[in-house]
Structure formats: C-alpha cells, structure tokens
Design an enzyme around this catalytic site. Structure first.
Site, mmCIF file in Angstrom:
data_model
loop_
_atom_site.group_PDB
_atom_site.id
_atom_site.type_symbol
_atom_site.label_atom_id
_atom_site.label_comp_id
_atom_site.label_asym_id
_atom_site.label_seq_id
_atom_site.Cartn_x
_atom_site.Cartn_y
_atom_site.Cartn_z
ATOM 1 N N HIS A 49 4.029 -2.182 3.805
ATOM 2 C CA HIS A 49 2.780 -1.413 3.753
ATOM 3 C C HIS A 49 2.193 -1.347 5.157
ATOM 4 O O HIS A 49 2.277 -2.298 5.920
ATOM 5 C CB HIS A 49 1.758 -2.082 2.817
ATOM 6 C CG HIS A 49 0.674 -1.151 2.382
ATOM 7 N ND1 HIS A 49 -0.439 -0.916 3.143
ATOM 8 C CD2 HIS A 49 0.573 -0.376 1.284
ATOM 9 C CE1 HIS A 49 -1.213 -0.034 2.521
ATOM 10 N NE2 HIS A 49 -0.620 0.314 1.391
ATOM 11 N N ASP A 95 3.699 0.240 -5.553
ATOM 12 C CA ASP A 95 4.736 1.021 -6.244
ATOM 13 C C ASP A 95 5.880 0.179 -6.783
ATOM 14 O O ASP A 95 6.721 0.688 -7.526
ATOM 15 C CB ASP A 95 5.303 2.070 -5.270
ATOM 16 C CG ASP A 95 4.253 3.104 -4.906
ATOM 17 O OD1 ASP A 95 4.081 3.398 -3.709
ATOM 18 O OD2 ASP A 95 3.559 3.580 -5.838
HETATM 19 C C1 SDX Z 1 1.869 3.739 -0.668
HETATM 20 O O1 SDX Z 1 -1.253 3.739 3.183
HETATM 21 C C2 SDX Z 1 -1.544 3.417 1.913
HETATM 22 O O2 SDX Z 1 -2.576 2.840 1.597
HETATM 23 C C3 SDX Z 1 -0.461 3.860 0.915
HETATM 24 C C4 SDX Z 1 -0.632 3.400 -0.526
HETATM 25 C C5 SDX Z 1 -1.866 3.994 -1.183
HETATM 26 O O3 SDX Z 1 -2.387 3.384 -2.127
HETATM 27 O O4 SDX Z 1 -2.225 5.143 -0.818
HETATM 28 O O5 SDX Z 1 -0.719 1.981 -0.564
HETATM 29 C C6 SDX Z 1 0.559 3.849 -1.382
HETATM 30 O O6 SDX Z 1 2.289 4.692 -0.052
HETATM 31 C C7 SDX Z 1 2.590 2.429 -0.674
HETATM 32 C C8 SDX Z 1 3.889 2.464 0.186
HETATM 33 C C9 SDX Z 1 5.000 3.107 -0.661
HETATM 34 N N1 SDX Z 1 6.214 3.331 0.179
HETATM 35 C C10 SDX Z 1 7.312 2.577 0.039
HETATM 36 O O7 SDX Z 1 7.397 1.626 -0.724
HETATM 37 C C11 SDX Z 1 8.488 3.037 0.907
HETATM 38 C C12 SDX Z 1 9.178 1.824 1.563
HETATM 39 N N2 SDX Z 1 8.243 1.276 2.580
HETATM 40 C C13 SDX Z 1 8.373 1.712 3.923
HETATM 41 O O8 SDX Z 1 8.981 2.915 4.181
HETATM 42 C C14 SDX Z 1 7.246 1.269 4.854
HETATM 43 O O9 SDX Z 1 7.037 -0.061 4.627
HETATM 44 C C15 SDX Z 1 5.922 2.021 4.787
HETATM 45 C C16 SDX Z 1 6.107 3.485 4.925
HETATM 46 C C17 SDX Z 1 5.194 1.715 3.526
HETATM 47 C C18 SDX Z 1 5.052 1.523 5.958
HETATM 48 O O10 SDX Z 1 5.687 1.929 7.124
HETATM 49 P P1 SDX Z 1 5.119 1.534 8.575
HETATM 50 O O11 SDX Z 1 3.804 0.855 8.453
HETATM 51 O O12 SDX Z 1 5.224 2.745 9.430
HETATM 52 O O13 SDX Z 1 6.128 0.429 9.024
HETATM 53 P P2 SDX Z 1 7.423 0.697 9.879
HETATM 54 O O14 SDX Z 1 8.209 1.819 9.269
HETATM 55 O O15 SDX Z 1 7.025 0.801 11.307
HETATM 56 O O16 SDX Z 1 8.252 -0.658 9.614
HETATM 57 C C19 SDX Z 1 8.034 -1.817 10.428
HETATM 58 C C20 SDX Z 1 9.373 -2.543 10.376
HETATM 59 C C21 SDX Z 1 10.559 -1.666 10.786
HETATM 60 O O17 SDX Z 1 11.590 -2.522 11.257
HETATM 61 P P3 SDX Z 1 11.702 -2.731 12.914
HETATM 62 O O18 SDX Z 1 11.809 -1.349 13.502
HETATM 63 O O19 SDX Z 1 10.447 -3.485 13.314
HETATM 64 O O20 SDX Z 1 12.960 -3.560 13.077
HETATM 65 O O21 SDX Z 1 9.654 -2.946 9.019
HETATM 66 C C22 SDX Z 1 10.832 -2.280 8.563
HETATM 67 C C23 SDX Z 1 11.044 -1.100 9.469
HETATM 68 O O22 SDX Z 1 12.426 -0.741 9.521
HETATM 69 N N3 SDX Z 1 10.543 -1.844 7.191
HETATM 70 C C24 SDX Z 1 11.404 -1.904 6.179
HETATM 71 C C25 SDX Z 1 10.694 -1.456 5.058
HETATM 72 N N4 SDX Z 1 9.431 -1.139 5.413
HETATM 73 C C26 SDX Z 1 9.349 -1.373 6.738
HETATM 74 N N5 SDX Z 1 12.692 -2.293 6.137
HETATM 75 C C27 SDX Z 1 13.296 -2.210 4.906
HETATM 76 N N6 SDX Z 1 12.679 -1.806 3.772
HETATM 77 C C28 SDX Z 1 11.382 -1.413 3.822
HETATM 78 N N7 SDX Z 1 10.769 -0.997 2.722
#
Ligand code: SDX
Length: 427
Positions: A305, A362
């Site tokens: 998140h 989710d």
């Molecule tokens: C919602 O914003 C809100 O409030 C949203 C929400 C709401 O109520 O409106 O809470 C609802 O959208 C919840 C999120 C639902 N999405 C998912 O579950 C999709 C999977 N999650 C990710 O794609 C990710 O965690 C996000 C999109 C939720 C957040 O992305 P960020 O904050 O941009 O984080 P990032 O992509 O920069 O990740 C940081 C690191 C990265 O690794 P490094 O580059 O540091 O090595 O964490 C890793 C990412 O690769 N990472 C994951 C991951 N999420 C982040 N690695 C594997 N699986 C994941 N799910």
C-alpha cells in the site's frame, strides 16, 4: 508568526510556509515557488505531494489508523451503517435519527432509473465487464438530467446528486447483473435497507429472503470502502471535478481509475491469483518467489500500500469477517486457507517485511464477496458502490471550497530542443 522552511537556491532564497494539519501532519506550501524562483517540484506518483486540504478522512500509515470525520473505522464498522457513514462523510457529523430518516427518504425518492438508461443497459453484451457498464452508464446519466450540467450547482442540487447517485448506481449494477444472467431485473425496495435491497435486486428468488447477517456483512464491507483520502480514484474525481465537469462525468472518471488492477481492480485479481495458486496445486510459496523476482511482472495482488506501511486496518476487520461469514454460511473455502498461508509466509519473508508489504483492503474482501455469491467480475463494482459516498463527499468539499482551482500540474520537459521543419528531401 507562521513557521517557515528556508529554501536556499544559491542566487535565490525563499521562505516556504509550513502548514500543520489537525493531526500534526506537516506540509510545505510551495504555491509561490515558481513565481519567486522559477523552480517547480517533481514527485513521480505524488508520493510526497499533498493535492489539497481535506477534513473528511484521516490516515496514519505507520500506525494503521483510519478515521472518517474523526471516528475510528473499527467503531464505525461495528456500530454504524453504510448510509449513516455516507451521511457522516458528506455532512461531517453523525446524524440524528430524524436527519438519517430524511437522508434515507431522499435516497428512496431516486430508487428508479430513466427508461433510456435501462434500454442502454439492455444493449450491453451479456459478458461485458460490469465496470465498463458502470462507467459508461454513470456518465450517460448526464444525458438524462441536463439540470446538472449548469455550473455552479446549488447546494440543493449537490445534495440531490449525492442521494441520486447512491440510489441509482446500485440499481444499475444489479440491473445489469440480472440481465447478464438472463433474469428479469428486480426493482429497488429501499425499505429493506441499502445492502439488503441491493442483494435482493441481485439474487431475488421467489420465496427466498436475503439473510440479515449476510446483508450486514456487505454493509460492513461498504463502510470499510467508503473513503480513503487522496487515493488514485478520489484524486481523479477531484481533478475532473476541478474543471467543473458535471458530477456524472466526474464519478465516471473515478470508476475508471478504480478499475485499474493496482487500485480497486486488485480485489478481482486477488481472487484470480488465489484460484491460479489452487489450480497449481496450492503451492503459494512458488508464487511468493515469483512476486519477489524483478524479472517477473507478477505481483502479490492484495499486498502492499502507498500509505499503510504497517497493517491496513480494513484488512484486519475483513479477515475477521471472513471467519464469521464463512461459518454463518457453513462454507469451507480452500482459497481462504491459501490466502492465510500466503500472508503468514510473506510476513516471515524479508522481501515483504523490508518493503512493509502487508495485506491491504483487497486481499480478503474477495473471499467474502465470493461467499455472498457476488461474481468475481463484480468485485470492483462492490468497491465502486462502497467508495461512492467518499468520492461524492470529496467532490462536494472541493466544489464548496472558494479557493479551489482547476488542477493543472507542471512538468519537466525532456524532449528535443528547438529545431526547424525539414522537407522530405532532407529527412
Ligand atoms: C487500493 O491509495 C489507496 O488508499 C488505495 C486503496 C483505497 O482504499 O483507495 O487502499 C485501495 O488500491 C489498495 C491497493 C490494491 N492494489 C494491489 O493490491 C496491487 C498490488 N500492490 C502493488 O502494486 C503496490 O503495493 C501498490 C500499487 C498498492 C503500491 O505501490 P507503490 O506505493 O507505488 O509501491 P512501489 O510500487 O513503489 O513498491 C515499492 C517496492 C517495490 O520494490 P523495489 O523496487 O523497492 O525493489 O515494493 C515492491 C515493489 O516492486 N512491491 C511489491 C508489491 N507491492 C510493492 N512486490 C510484490 N508484490 C506486491 N504486491
């Protein structure tokens, strides 16, 4: 005296006012930055950038705190109802019984759809994705209510928009679902209560009553999804609304932003991921390795998140609800065991722990939707119906803010420098 941060750019210096929120959050007001220094800021994905001041929802990602108008989400989920929370998000205070009855009566008065909208819904392919239907039909409502195209809307019109959309979007969702199943749509009976009425419109069968506890479980899910400050879709609503686009177009844009698999679309992807793991023999450890592999685009859906760098308080509540609902319905869902195994494994894996990746709203919600009979493709529609009051409350807050400006970010240009047009012979 306002606190200031001193920015020294060598030949230019500027005092940036420090803003402190009601929970002690600190921000730098950079509204004079470009005028005074010629500089802008750059912040990919707005990770560090506040787009507005808001009094609606407070999150503390480090402490796992979520409050609507100051009320903790845990108390609202336990004691309130979705329509009462909708009222709270909109007006800022919990309603008296009389006020809530009046609010619900107003929503009841819109418990139908224009015939042109039902004709439009009948034209969609039965296998159309329900989010496409929700987005298109919500925008199309502007064609049936031209009075909402005038700007600025009066307070009465904004009140009406709030009630009308809460009533009509759930009817649109249920109408299309019934049609997609080859069944006759059912009319809304608001006296059943918001969530029970929705489930009745979706799953009506002669002689069968919607279980009150099942309806309550859905009502709690709607409460948990009702708002979440400046998430992607709420920010989209604010950006579209800032141009004074009509409220139907504004909410339709929010629906489209929510559809993305990184946002609300994740709840559908989580279920599909769990089913994929189940089909692969339940070896969730293999999928965790895929999620950690930088060369693999696979992400653990429902994990991570932007704000919560600890547990998502909503996920904690939903996880508990899973046990209650599955027991109530006497369902043994192996996907829940896979989800639990994934969570346990991830919580002990340095890749996830070091990146503060925990289950979000989710991760478990789809298990409950599935138990309630909601088809996977409609999971994100459930998120739309839950988030609708939050979008509308933020749209209202922005439209009522006299200082609100049209959203128009700047950029750092990295393209070609000036050059002259050349004829074909010189290319
Ligand atoms: C919602 O914003 C809100 O409030 C949203 C929400 C709401 O109520 O409106 O809470 C609802 O959208 C919840 C999120 C639902 N999405 C998912 O579950 C999709 C999977 N999650 C990710 O794609 C990710 O965690 C996000 C999109 C939720 C957040 O992305 P960020 O904050 O941009 O984080 P990032 O992509 O920069 O990740 C940081 C690191 C990265 O690794 P490094 O580059 O540091 O090595 O964490 C890793 C990412 O690769 N990472 C994951 C991951 N999420 C982040 N690695 C594997 N699986 C994941 N799910």
């Amino acid at each position: 005296m306002t606190d200031v941060a001193k920015l020294d750019l060598g030949d230019k210096k500027i005092d940036l006012p420090i803003i402190t929120g009601s929970e002690g959050e600190k921000g730098l007001d950079i509204s004079a930055l470009r005028k005074e220094t010629g500089y802008i800021t750059l912040d990919n994905g707005f990770v560090n950038t506040g787009s507005c001041k808001s009094a609606i929802t407070f999150l503390d990602g480090e402490k796992g705190i979520l409050r609507y108008r100051g009320y903790p989400i845990e108390q609202l989920a336990e004691k309130s109802s979705f329509l009462e929370v909708s009222y709270l998000l909109k007006f800022g205070e919990l309603p008296s019984k009389k006020d809530l009855d009046f609010f619900e009566e107003k929503i009841t008065s819109f418990a139908t759809l224009p015939e042109g909208i039902t004709n439009m819904l009948d034209q969609f392919p039965k296998d159309a994705h329900p989010m496409a239907v929700m987005s298109a039909t919500t925008a199309a409502l502007a064609g049936f209510y031209p009075e909402f195209l005038k700007t600025p809307l009066t307070d009465v019109q904004r009140d009406r928009a709030f009630a009308q959309m809460l009533a009509q979007l759930k009817i649109i969702a249920a109408y299309f679902y019934r049609r997609s199943q080859g069944k006759e749509p059912r009319r809304s009976h608001p006296s059943l209560g918001f969530s029970k009425d929705f489930l009745n419109m979706m799953f009506f069968e002669e002689g069968k009553e919607i279980d009150d506890e099942v309806a309550k479980a859905l009502d709690i899910l709607f409460i948990l999804h009702a708002d979440h400050e400046q998430n992607c879709s709420a920010s989209t609503v604010r950006v579209i609304g800032s141009s004074q686009a009509n409220v139907f177009a504004t909410i339709s844009g929010g629906i489209d932003a929510l559809w993305g698999p990184l946002h609300g679309g994740a709840n559908q992807k989580v279920l599909e991921m769990l089913e994929e793991i189940q089909a692969a023999g339940g070896d969730y450890k293999k999928f965790l390795e895929k999620a950690k592999d930088k060369n693999d685009s696979f992400r653990l859906m429902g994990f991570g998140h932007r704000v919560y760098k600890n547990f998502d308080p909503r996920a904690t509540i939903i996880k508990k609800q899973c046990d209650i609902i599955l027991e109530k319905l006497n369902i043994q869902d192996p996907l829940l065991d896979i989800a639990r195994g994934l969570e346990t494994e991830a919580r002990n894996d340095d890749y996830f722990v070091s990146r503060n990746l925990y289950p979000n709203v989710d991760f478990y919600s789809g298990i409950i939707y599935k138990a309630l009979g909601i088809p996977t493709e409609m999971f994100t529609v459930m998120f739309v119906l839950g988030r609708l009051p939050g979008w509308l409350a933020q749209w209202k807050e922005m439209r009522e803010d006299a200082s609100s400006k049209i959203a128009r970010p700047r950029q750092i240009y990295t393209g070609a420098n000036e050059r002259n047009y050349t004829p074909f012979s010189e290319r």
